[in-house]
Write a protein that holds these residues in place. Sequence first.
Motif: not given
Length: 190
Positions: A75-79, A102-104, A109-112
Amino acid sequence: MSTSPQRWSIATVYPDMWVDPDDDPRNTDAHSPDGERATLLSYLHDYRLTLDLKCQGLTLEQMMMLSVPPSTMSLLGLVRHMTEVERDWRNWITEGESEPLIYGSLDAAFDLSDISPHPDEAVLTEAFDRLEQEQEATDTEVSRHADLGTHVGREDIAVREFLVHRIEEYARYCGHADLLRECIDGRTGQ
């Protein structure tokens, strides 16, 4: 023996719903918006709220839970992904230099792994604040174009197509969020 959480809902009137109709912040009053733009923006608004609803009440640890291996979806990855997508979409409809990711990358963005091994709940606040900022910035850019048939930006995309694409993307990820949330704590619903 199953480790799956038992299904449940917070709703009391219709137990198969996420929340009771009177408590649902989405457009559930049975009144359709007037006009094409208002309809598209209403659907987009409701899907954004749905993603937010599917994440409410969870801890950071729960938000970081992965779906099924080898997937990195959470869910955090989806956000975070939708935050990145909002910025990327805005780059489609603007001229000039693109804003950096933002995350590359969209999938990064899914890579936490960039989150510390002992993160605090502020990570969630930051993720949702950043998503809201990107949504507002993209909405502002869309509002500059009154005619939905106008082709804009470096992608030369019609504003109408752009809005429909955003709705489709949120709808798809809300479906993923439904399944992720049910795996986390069994909560189901509309």
